[in-house]
Design a protein around this motif. Structure first.
Motif, PDB file in Angstrom:
ATOM      1  N   LEU A   1       0.826  -1.209   0.000  1.00 44.61           N
ATOM      2  CA  LEU A   1       0.000   0.000   0.000  1.00 44.61           C
ATOM      3  C   LEU A   1       0.864   1.264   0.000  1.00 44.61           C
ATOM      4  CD1 LEU A   1      -2.932  -0.900   2.441  1.00 44.61           C
ATOM      5  CD2 LEU A   1      -3.006  -0.668  -0.046  1.00 44.61           C
ATOM      6  N   ALA A   2       1.979   1.217   0.707  1.00 45.79           N
ATOM      7  CA  ALA A   2       2.874   2.371   0.735  1.00 45.79           C
ATOM      8  C   ALA A   2       3.479   2.626  -0.642  1.00 45.79           C
ATOM      9  CB  ALA A   2       3.975   2.165   1.767  1.00 45.79           C
ATOM     10  N   VAL A   3       3.865   1.562  -1.326  1.00 46.14           N
ATOM     11  CA  VAL A   3       4.430   1.709  -2.674  1.00 46.14           C
ATOM     12  C   VAL A   3       3.366   2.263  -3.636  1.00 46.14           C
ATOM     13  CG1 VAL A   3       5.428   0.464  -4.625  1.00 46.14           C
ATOM     14  CG2 VAL A   3       6.152  -0.082  -2.297  1.00 46.14           C
ATOM     15  N   ILE A   4       2.138   1.736  -3.528  1.00 47.32           N
ATOM     16  CA  ILE A   4       1.060   2.239  -4.381  1.00 47.32           C
ATOM     17  C   ILE A   4       0.805   3.718  -4.085  1.00 47.32           C
ATOM     18  CG2 ILE A   4      -1.414   2.055  -4.854  1.00 47.32           C
ATOM     19  CD1 ILE A   4      -1.176  -0.944  -4.364  1.00 47.32           C
ATOM     20  N   GLY A   5       0.795   4.088  -2.812  1.00 46.89           N
ATOM     21  CA  GLY A   5       0.594   5.492  -2.460  1.00 46.89           C
ATOM     22  C   GLY A   5       1.692   6.389  -3.001  1.00 46.89           C
ATOM     23  N   ALA A   6       2.942   5.942  -2.885  1.00 44.02           N
ATOM     24  CA  ALA A   6       4.051   6.742  -3.401  1.00 44.02           C
ATOM     25  C   ALA A   6       3.971   6.879  -4.920  1.00 44.02           C
ATOM     26  CB  ALA A   6       5.381   6.105  -2.997  1.00 44.02           C
ATOM     27  N   ALA A   7       3.638   5.781  -5.612  1.00 50.51           N
ATOM     28  CA  ALA A   7       3.525   5.826  -7.068  1.00 50.51           C
ATOM     29  C   ALA A   7       2.392   6.769  -7.491  1.00 50.51           C
ATOM     30  CB  ALA A   7       3.283   4.428  -7.622  1.00 50.51           C
ATOM     31  N   PHE A   8       1.273   6.716  -6.776  1.00 50.56           N
ATOM     32  CA  PHE A   8       0.147   7.600  -7.098  1.00 50.56           C
ATOM     33  C   PHE A   8       0.550   9.064  -6.925  1.00 50.56           C
ATOM     34  CE2 PHE A   8      -3.447  10.159  -5.653  1.00 50.56           C
ATOM     35  CZ  PHE A   8      -4.340   9.984  -6.702  1.00 50.56           C
ATOM     36  N   LEU A   9       1.241   9.383  -5.836  1.00 55.09           N
ATOM     37  CA  LEU A   9       1.623  10.772  -5.586  1.00 55.09           C
ATOM     38  C   LEU A   9       2.629  11.265  -6.627  1.00 55.09           C
ATOM     39  CD1 LEU A   9       1.920  10.676  -1.696  1.00 55.09           C
ATOM     40  CD2 LEU A   9       0.124  11.769  -3.055  1.00 55.09           C
ATOM     41  N   ILE A  10       3.564  10.412  -6.998  1.00 55.28           N
ATOM     42  CA  ILE A  10       4.535  10.812  -8.023  1.00 55.28           C
ATOM     43  C   ILE A  10       3.829  11.058  -9.352  1.00 55.28           C
ATOM     44  CG2 ILE A  10       6.495  10.006  -9.391  1.00 55.28           C
ATOM     45  CD1 ILE A  10       7.449   8.513  -6.871  1.00 55.28           C
ATOM     46  N   LEU A  11       2.945  10.137  -9.745  1.00 56.54           N
ATOM     47  CA  LEU A  11       2.202  10.295 -10.994  1.00 56.54           C
ATOM     48  C   LEU A  11       1.327  11.539 -10.952  1.00 56.54           C
ATOM     49  CD1 LEU A  11       1.370   9.173 -13.754  1.00 56.54           C
ATOM     50  CD2 LEU A  11      -0.375   7.808 -12.596  1.00 56.54           C
ATOM     51  N   LEU A  12       0.652  11.761  -9.824  1.00 51.90           N
ATOM     52  CA  LEU A  12      -0.189  12.948  -9.700  1.00 51.90           C
ATOM     53  C   LEU A  12       0.636  14.223  -9.801  1.00 51.90           C
ATOM     54  CD1 LEU A  12      -3.002  14.147  -9.078  1.00 51.90           C
ATOM     55  CD2 LEU A  12      -2.417  13.982  -6.641  1.00 51.90           C
ATOM     56  N   GLY A  13       1.794  14.242  -9.153  1.00 51.10           N
ATOM     57  CA  GLY A  13       2.651  15.424  -9.233  1.00 51.10           C
ATOM     58  C   GLY A  13       3.098  15.716 -10.658  1.00 51.10           C
ATOM     59  N   ILE A  14       3.430  14.665 -11.408  1.00 51.73           N
ATOM     60  CA  ILE A  14       3.839  14.853 -12.801  1.00 51.73           C
ATOM     61  C   ILE A  14       2.679  15.384 -13.633  1.00 51.73           C
ATOM     62  CG2 ILE A  14       4.602  13.652 -14.887  1.00 51.73           C
ATOM     63  CD1 ILE A  14       6.165  11.744 -13.068  1.00 51.73           C
ATOM     64  N   VAL A  15       1.486  14.810 -13.435  1.00 52.88           N
ATOM     65  CA  VAL A  15       0.325  15.203 -14.246  1.00 52.88           C
ATOM     66  C   VAL A  15      -0.068  16.643 -13.975  1.00 52.88           C
ATOM     67  CG1 VAL A  15      -2.136  14.774 -14.618  1.00 52.88           C
ATOM     68  CG2 VAL A  15      -0.545  12.855 -14.519  1.00 52.88           C
ATOM     69  N   VAL A  16      -0.144  17.046 -12.693  1.00 53.12           N
ATOM     70  CA  VAL A  16      -0.584  18.418 -12.403  1.00 53.12           C
ATOM     71  C   VAL A  16       0.496  19.440 -12.754  1.00 53.12           C
ATOM     72  CG1 VAL A  16      -2.149  17.627 -10.599  1.00 53.12           C
ATOM     73  CG2 VAL A  16       0.160  18.374  -9.985  1.00 53.12           C
ATOM     74  N   THR A  17       1.736  19.001 -12.856  1.00 49.40           N
ATOM     75  CA  THR A  17       2.797  19.929 -13.268  1.00 49.40           C
ATOM     76  C   THR A  17       2.804  20.129 -14.776  1.00 49.40           C
ATOM     77  OG1 THR A  17       4.171  19.275 -11.381  1.00 49.40           O
ATOM     78  CG2 THR A  17       5.279  20.346 -13.236  1.00 49.40           C
ATOM     79  N   ILE A  18       2.674  19.034 -15.528  1.00 52.39           N
ATOM     80  CA  ILE A  18       2.773  19.110 -16.987  1.00 52.39           C
ATOM     81  C   ILE A  18       1.425  19.420 -17.629  1.00 52.39           C
ATOM     82  CG2 ILE A  18       3.363  17.783 -19.058  1.00 52.39           C
ATOM     83  CD1 ILE A  18       5.364  16.243 -17.407  1.00 52.39           C
ATOM     84  N   GLY A  19       0.332  18.908 -17.043  1.00 49.56           N
ATOM     85  CA  GLY A  19      -0.986  19.031 -17.665  1.00 49.56           C
ATOM     86  C   GLY A  19      -1.376  20.439 -18.063  1.00 49.56           C
ATOM     87  N   PRO A  20      -1.326  21.424 -17.149  1.00 53.28           N
ATOM     88  CA  PRO A  20      -1.708  22.790 -17.548  1.00 53.28           C
ATOM     89  C   PRO A  20      -0.829  23.374 -18.646  1.00 53.28           C
ATOM     90  CG  PRO A  20      -1.739  22.559 -15.163  1.00 53.28           C
ATOM     91  CD  PRO A  20      -1.104  21.313 -15.703  1.00 53.28           C
ATOM     92  N   MET A  21       0.416  22.874 -18.750  1.00 48.06           N
ATOM     93  CA  MET A  21       1.305  23.400 -19.794  1.00 48.06           C
ATOM     94  C   MET A  21       0.908  22.924 -21.185  1.00 48.06           C
ATOM     95  SD  MET A  21       5.008  22.861 -17.951  1.00 48.06           S
ATOM     96  CE  MET A  21       5.346  23.478 -16.303  1.00 48.06           C
ATOM     97  N   VAL A  22       0.398  21.701 -21.279  1.00 48.63           N
ATOM     98  CA  VAL A  22       0.055  21.148 -22.593  1.00 48.63           C
ATOM     99  C   VAL A  22      -1.419  21.333 -22.926  1.00 48.63           C
ATOM    100  CG1 VAL A  22       1.900  19.449 -22.418  1.00 48.63           C
ATOM    101  CG2 VAL A  22      -0.386  18.838 -21.646  1.00 48.63           C
ATOM    102  N   SER A  23      -2.198  21.801 -21.978  1.00 45.51           N
ATOM    103  CA  SER A  23      -3.618  22.025 -22.248  1.00 45.51           C
ATOM    104  C   SER A  23      -3.785  23.176 -23.248  1.00 45.51           C
ATOM    105  CB  SER A  23      -4.358  22.352 -20.950  1.00 45.51           C
ATOM    106  OG  SER A  23      -5.695  22.738 -21.226  1.00 45.51           O
ATOM    107  N   PRO A  24      -4.722  23.067 -24.179  1.00 46.17           N
ATOM    108  CA  PRO A  24      -4.954  24.177 -25.118  1.00 46.17           C
ATOM    109  C   PRO A  24      -5.649  25.367 -24.479  1.00 46.17           C
ATOM    110  CG  PRO A  24      -6.534  22.415 -25.503  1.00 46.17           C
ATOM    111  CD  PRO A  24      -5.558  21.896 -24.492  1.00 46.17           C
ATOM    112  N   TYR A  25      -6.059  25.229 -23.224  1.00 44.50           N
ATOM    113  CA  TYR A  25      -6.762  26.313 -22.535  1.00 44.50           C
ATOM    114  C   TYR A  25      -5.966  26.742 -21.309  1.00 44.50           C
ATOM    115  CZ  TYR A  25     -10.439  23.855 -25.124  1.00 44.50           C
ATOM    116  OH  TYR A  25     -11.164  23.211 -26.094  1.00 44.50           O
ATOM    117  N   SER A  26      -6.143  27.981 -20.907  1.00 48.95           N
ATOM    118  CA  SER A  26      -5.639  28.426 -19.616  1.00 48.95           C
ATOM    119  C   SER A  26      -6.746  28.253 -18.583  1.00 48.95           C
ATOM    120  CB  SER A  26      -5.198  29.891 -19.678  1.00 48.95           C
ATOM    121  OG  SER A  26      -6.304  30.739 -19.964  1.00 48.95           O
TER     122      SER A  26
END
Length: 295
Positions: A32-57
């Motif tokens: 469960l700890a590994v799954i939690g860490a993987a989820f947080l890392i993936l979430l951090g990557i998505v929320v960091t990159i997502g707004p940059m590649v979105s066609p909208y502000s």
């Protein structure tokens, strides 16, 4: 003629593993700890990159969609809100703000709690009495009403909200660090350093504090979840970060008016708050078990 006895070859002993290698091995055994860490890392990557590649502000408005939330479509995967703004872009940008507030607030809480616990546990006596009674007073004050009062007085910007959150959740870390220092200050390695003439600050920060880093890390990790929940509650009640800057909390607030007509606006931020706090708690529990094994 008797045969000479050949001594059995002695296998070379394997080198002892370092503390952090043992912690890592124990951590990866906690699924469960590994799954939690993987989820947080993936979430951090998505929320960091997502707004940059979105066609909208996050504050872009499609004036043709004003008045009612828009449905999910190929152009707007999570639909649009009543002001014609893309819901997915605002969700990702809100995640960036909520995670930043949570991490920064937990960092401040960790620093303040560590300093208070260090001084209290090392010097004991009058400093311990004063600091611990102040900590008890802070713990006795309901956190949310106090934060609501401060937020209502100051209408905080993100940096001020981080400071408010951080200085109101440090008490648990302070008590934990104090207990560690009370146990470690009488150990032989501290007595040896004291006999060699080490000063008080050197004993605290060079010899004792590194041996308490495990519990401090766990407490600071768990404080991230508390900070995210507190920020989300404040923003949901309208006392946190104000629109048009999105956070998961104020996205839930704005979506609550359209819950029956457009539930797709409320469900994603609510689920992300839930899963993020769960992941942080799983990660904290895994770190605690890895750094302080009971077996």
């Amino acid at each position: 003629m008797t045969d000479a006895t050949v001594p059995a070859a002695i296998a070379p002993a394997s080198p002892p593993q370092s503390y952090w290698r043992r912690v890592t091995k124990r951590f990866f055994k906690r699924r469960l700890a590994v799954i939690g860490a993987a989820f947080l890392i993936l979430l951090g990557i998505v929320v960091t990159i997502g707004p940059m590649v979105s066609p909208y502000s996050y504050d872009y408005q499609d004036f043709d969609l004003l008045g009612m939330p828009g449905p999910m479509s190929a152009e707007h995967w999570l639909g649009t809100d009543e002001l014609g703004r893309d819901a997915l872009t605002r969700l990702l940008h809100g995640g960036r703000v909520s995670l930043a507030v949570g991490l920064a607030g937990a960092l401040i809480a960790g620093i303040v709690g560590t300093l208070v616990g260090t001084v209290s546990g090392f010097y004991r006596g009058i400093p311990d009495i004063i600091l611990m009674r102040f900590t008890d007073v802070m713990m006795s004050i309901p956190t949310l009403p106090l934060v609501l009062l401060l937020s209502g007085l100051f209408r905080p910007s993100p940096p001020l909200l981080v400071a408010i959150v951080g200085i109101l959740i440090w008490m648990g870390t302070a008590r934990l660090v104090r207990s560690q220092f009370l146990a470690l200050r009488e150990r032989e390695f501290v007595e040896a350093a004291r006999a060699l003439g080490a000063s008080g600050p050197r004993l605290m920060f060079r010899h004792i504090l590194p041996n308490a880093i495990g519990p401090i890390t766990v407490a600071s990790t768990l404080a991230v979840g508390s900070a995210i929940m507190l920020e989300s509650a404040l923003s949901f009640l309208g006392f946190g970060i104000q629109p048009p800057v999105p956070t998961w909390g104020n996205l839930l607030n704005s979506a609550s008016s359209w819950l029956s007509q457009a539930p797709w606006l409320a469900i994603p931020p609510g689920l992300l708050i839930l899963f993020t706090v769960l992941a942080v708690n799983f990660l904290g529990d895994g770190l605690r078990d890895a750094m302080e094994p009971r077996e």
